[in-house]
Design a protein around this motif. Sequence first.
Motif, PDB file in Angstrom:
ATOM      1  N   VAL A  61       0.684  -1.213   0.112  1.00  0.00           N
ATOM      2  CA  VAL A  61      -0.057  -0.010  -0.084  1.00  0.00           C
ATOM      3  C   VAL A  61       0.903   1.335  -0.059  1.00  0.00           C
ATOM      4  O   VAL A  61       0.508   2.403  -0.744  1.00  0.00           O
ATOM      5  N   ARG A  62       2.015   1.305   0.699  1.00  0.00           N
ATOM      6  CA  ARG A  62       3.032   2.494   0.429  1.00  0.00           C
ATOM      7  C   ARG A  62       3.546   2.603  -0.701  1.00  0.00           C
ATOM      8  O   ARG A  62       3.635   3.725  -1.173  1.00  0.00           O
ATOM      9  N   LEU A  63       3.768   1.584  -1.293  1.00  0.00           N
ATOM     10  CA  LEU A  63       4.279   1.562  -2.643  1.00  0.00           C
ATOM     11  C   LEU A  63       3.231   1.994  -3.613  1.00  0.00           C
ATOM     12  O   LEU A  63       3.526   3.069  -4.410  1.00  0.00           O
ATOM     13  N   ASP A  64       1.980   1.819  -3.266  1.00  0.00           N
ATOM     14  CA  ASP A  64       0.777   2.480  -4.105  1.00  0.00           C
ATOM     15  C   ASP A  64       0.865   3.883  -4.046  1.00  0.00           C
ATOM     16  O   ASP A  64       0.792   4.809  -4.922  1.00  0.00           O
ATOM     17  N   TRP A  65       0.912   4.429  -2.983  1.00  0.00           N
ATOM     18  CA  TRP A  65       1.085   5.939  -2.614  1.00  0.00           C
ATOM     19  C   TRP A  65       2.173   6.592  -3.253  1.00  0.00           C
ATOM     20  O   TRP A  65       2.136   7.809  -3.888  1.00  0.00           O
ATOM     21  N   GLN A  66       3.543   6.019  -3.068  1.00  0.00           N
ATOM     22  CA  GLN A  66       4.587   6.411  -3.608  1.00  0.00           C
ATOM     23  C   GLN A  66       4.415   6.775  -5.067  1.00  0.00           C
ATOM     24  O   GLN A  66       4.894   7.816  -5.914  1.00  0.00           O
ATOM     25  N   VAL A  67       3.945   5.624  -5.698  1.00  0.00           N
ATOM     26  CA  VAL A  67       3.749   5.706  -7.324  1.00  0.00           C
ATOM     27  C   VAL A  67       2.658   7.041  -7.807  1.00  0.00           C
ATOM     28  O   VAL A  67       2.794   7.655  -8.651  1.00  0.00           O
ATOM     29  N   MET A  68       1.672   7.066  -6.823  1.00  0.00           N
ATOM     30  CA  MET A  68       0.717   7.887  -7.179  1.00  0.00           C
ATOM     31  C   MET A  68       1.183   9.354  -6.981  1.00  0.00           C
ATOM     32  O   MET A  68       0.788  10.331  -7.637  1.00  0.00           O
ATOM     33  N   PHE A  69       1.917   9.395  -6.042  1.00  0.00           N
ATOM     34  CA  PHE A  69       2.470  10.818  -6.022  1.00  0.00           C
ATOM     35  C   PHE A  69       3.630  11.102  -6.727  1.00  0.00           C
ATOM     36  O   PHE A  69       3.841  12.401  -7.197  1.00  0.00           O
ATOM     37  N   PHE A  70       4.365  10.293  -7.485  1.00  0.00           N
ATOM     38  CA  PHE A  70       5.200  10.506  -8.486  1.00  0.00           C
ATOM     39  C   PHE A  70       4.434  11.152  -9.709  1.00  0.00           C
ATOM     40  O   PHE A  70       5.056  11.740 -10.504  1.00  0.00           O
ATOM     41  N   ARG A  71       2.948  10.724 -10.050  1.00  0.00           N
ATOM     42  CA  ARG A  71       2.626  11.413 -10.874  1.00  0.00           C
ATOM     43  C   ARG A  71       3.046  10.975 -12.439  1.00  0.00           C
ATOM     44  O   ARG A  71       3.833  11.863 -13.013  1.00  0.00           O
ATOM     45  N   PRO A 142      -6.981   6.076  -7.049  1.00  0.00           N
ATOM     46  CA  PRO A 142      -6.122   7.018  -6.691  1.00  0.00           C
ATOM     47  C   PRO A 142      -6.986   8.254  -6.694  1.00  0.00           C
ATOM     48  O   PRO A 142      -6.723   9.396  -5.986  1.00  0.00           O
ATOM     49  N   HIS A 143      -7.828   8.689  -7.604  1.00  0.00           N
ATOM     50  CA  HIS A 143      -8.271  10.019  -7.849  1.00  0.00           C
ATOM     51  C   HIS A 143      -9.288  10.339  -6.563  1.00  0.00           C
ATOM     52  O   HIS A 143      -9.569  11.473  -6.557  1.00  0.00           O
ATOM     53  N   TYR A 144      -9.732   9.212  -6.141  1.00  0.00           N
ATOM     54  CA  TYR A 144     -10.916   9.546  -5.033  1.00  0.00           C
ATOM     55  C   TYR A 144     -10.446   9.033  -3.687  1.00  0.00           C
ATOM     56  O   TYR A 144     -11.143   8.818  -2.806  1.00  0.00           O
ATOM     57  N   ALA A 145      -9.095   9.088  -3.629  1.00  0.00           N
ATOM     58  CA  ALA A 145      -8.650   8.572  -2.255  1.00  0.00           C
ATOM     59  C   ALA A 145      -9.002   9.682  -1.133  1.00  0.00           C
ATOM     60  O   ALA A 145      -8.567  10.883  -1.370  1.00  0.00           O
ATOM     61  N   THR A 146      -9.027   9.302   0.131  1.00  0.00           N
ATOM     62  CA  THR A 146      -9.570  10.285   1.190  1.00  0.00           C
ATOM     63  C   THR A 146      -8.447  10.354   2.161  1.00  0.00           C
ATOM     64  O   THR A 146      -8.248  11.324   2.834  1.00  0.00           O
ATOM     65  N   THR A 147      -7.840   9.216   2.306  1.00  0.00           N
ATOM     66  CA  THR A 147      -6.579   9.448   3.760  1.00  0.00           C
ATOM     67  C   THR A 147      -5.229   8.803   3.047  1.00  0.00           C
ATOM     68  O   THR A 147      -5.277   7.870   2.401  1.00  0.00           O
ATOM     69  N   ILE A 148      -4.299   9.619   3.227  1.00  0.00           N
ATOM     70  CA  ILE A 148      -2.978   9.391   2.816  1.00  0.00           C
ATOM     71  C   ILE A 148      -2.360   8.343   3.449  1.00  0.00           C
ATOM     72  O   ILE A 148      -2.502   8.130   4.875  1.00  0.00           O
ATOM     73  N   GLY A 149      -2.032   7.202   2.853  1.00  0.00           N
ATOM     74  CA  GLY A 149      -1.536   6.024   3.617  1.00  0.00           C
ATOM     75  C   GLY A 149      -2.274   4.991   3.865  1.00  0.00           C
ATOM     76  O   GLY A 149      -2.010   3.787   4.304  1.00  0.00           O
ATOM     77  N   SER A 150      -3.692   5.045   3.505  1.00  0.00           N
ATOM     78  CA  SER A 150      -4.675   3.999   3.828  1.00  0.00           C
ATOM     79  C   SER A 150      -5.129   3.082   2.613  1.00  0.00           C
ATOM     80  O   SER A 150      -4.577   3.477   1.662  1.00  0.00           O
ATOM     81  N   ASN A 151      -5.650   1.900   3.019  1.00  0.00           N
ATOM     82  CA  ASN A 151      -5.834   1.111   1.783  1.00  0.00           C
ATOM     83  C   ASN A 151      -7.106   1.343   0.954  1.00  0.00           C
ATOM     84  O   ASN A 151      -7.359   0.625   0.053  1.00  0.00           O
ATOM     85  N   GLU A 152      -7.817   2.316   1.576  1.00  0.00           N
ATOM     86  CA  GLU A 152      -9.165   2.629   0.965  1.00  0.00           C
ATOM     87  C   GLU A 152      -9.945   1.570   0.743  1.00  0.00           C
ATOM     88  O   GLU A 152     -10.646   1.600  -0.255  1.00  0.00           O
ATOM     89  N   HIS A 209      -5.767   3.770 -11.787  1.00  0.00           N
ATOM     90  CA  HIS A 209      -5.438   2.506 -10.805  1.00  0.00           C
ATOM     91  C   HIS A 209      -4.165   2.598  -9.991  1.00  0.00           C
ATOM     92  O   HIS A 209      -3.181   3.264 -10.244  1.00  0.00           O
ATOM     93  N   TRP A 210      -4.241   1.866  -8.538  1.00  0.00           N
ATOM     94  CA  TRP A 210      -3.139   1.806  -8.079  1.00  0.00           C
ATOM     95  C   TRP A 210      -2.240   0.582  -8.597  1.00  0.00           C
ATOM     96  O   TRP A 210      -2.994  -0.182  -9.401  1.00  0.00           O
ATOM     97  N   LEU A 211      -0.871   0.572  -8.349  1.00  0.00           N
ATOM     98  CA  LEU A 211      -0.274  -0.488  -8.610  1.00  0.00           C
ATOM     99  C   LEU A 211      -0.583  -1.949  -8.311  1.00  0.00           C
ATOM    100  O   LEU A 211      -0.624  -2.908  -8.984  1.00  0.00           O
ATOM    101  N   SER A 212      -1.125  -1.970  -7.188  1.00  0.00           N
ATOM    102  CA  SER A 212      -1.642  -3.303  -6.519  1.00  0.00           C
ATOM    103  C   SER A 212      -2.901  -3.928  -7.238  1.00  0.00           C
ATOM    104  O   SER A 212      -3.094  -4.898  -7.366  1.00  0.00           O
ATOM    105  N   ASP A 213      -3.719  -2.890  -7.698  1.00  0.00           N
ATOM    106  CA  ASP A 213      -4.811  -3.097  -8.529  1.00  0.00           C
ATOM    107  C   ASP A 213      -4.417  -4.016  -9.719  1.00  0.00           C
ATOM    108  O   ASP A 213      -5.083  -4.821 -10.247  1.00  0.00           O
TER     109      ASP A 213
END
Length: 342
Positions: A61-71, A142-152, A209-213
């Motif tokens: 999940v942390r990797l998902d957020w890192q890729v999302m912030f990389f844009r 990713p476009h609808y995430a509410t809390t940073i670092g959560s699995n949503e 999509h997240w990378l884990s998706d």
Amino acid sequence: MRTERNLTRLDRVFARLDREPERPAHIDVPRMSRHRIALFAATLAFYLAIVWLVVITSWLVRLDWQVMFFRPYQQWPEIHAFLDYYVVLGQRGPTAVMVAAWLGWRSWRQHTLRPLLTLGASLLLLNITVGAAKLGMGRLGPHYATTIGSNEMGLGGDIFPSGHTANAVVTWGILAYLASTPRARRWLSAVSAVVSLGVGLTTVYLGTHWLSDVVLGWAAGLLILLALPWCEPLIARAEVAILDLRDRWRERRAGTLPAPAAPVAVPVPFTPRPTAQEETAAARETVAAARPPRAPVYLTPGPHTPRSERTPVTPAGSRRPPHTERLPRGATASAARPLTGG
């Protein structure tokens, strides 16, 4: 002087397409071998492991957020337009239409419904399994995430696993699954792997999509392809039922009646063989009956002469009855009288 036209490559292609379709003598149907069962079990374990890593909000999940912030779409904007069209290769509607058109033509050429029925079974499994997982886990994108670092998870989303990725794996992988030769199966497997890999990474690039998706989408599509041999008996029975229904519909439309039952053999009565005398008598009767009757002599046809030309016929002898007292002409009385003595 008559000259023959040189056939171009396009003419040869159309000549090949105009050949009479024929059903292949032997259709290689994949079996559920031990190797395939082992791959299925390993892929299922990998699928469950990805789900567990996301549920517990692990490093994945942390990797998902890192890729999302990389844009990535901001890092390489020059390929954004191309990838907007490329991602269509993972959409269910366009890809299903394209692959169904190819498999439908192949079904018509080979006189078998197996390609279309296999595609239908794989898409049905895809909708059931991936759809149930999406609705059951309810993860937001990713476009609808509410809390940073959560699995949503459990927030009413439908993003986990990636439907684009799973659809690309199944839709293009079904071509390799239905390949008729080992060489074609290897080439189509490589093409489907590249297409599905590119579609999954494109969704990550676009931020949908997240990378884990995407990783879970690859595993979900591969599970469906590996489980297809279990559906082959049902596909074969469905093909037989559909073809029987088509034949009955054609007979009903043509107004044909069912074939008549075979006639019952009637016993022939035994007749004794006639003797030689009876055969000879029967042959004589047959010859006599076949011989035409002769006409009487007075009815025998002859040349017709008029009455005036006929020669009168004088009957031989006198027509008067004989008289013993009368003497013929020229005879003397003394000769006729009897002599008396004294």
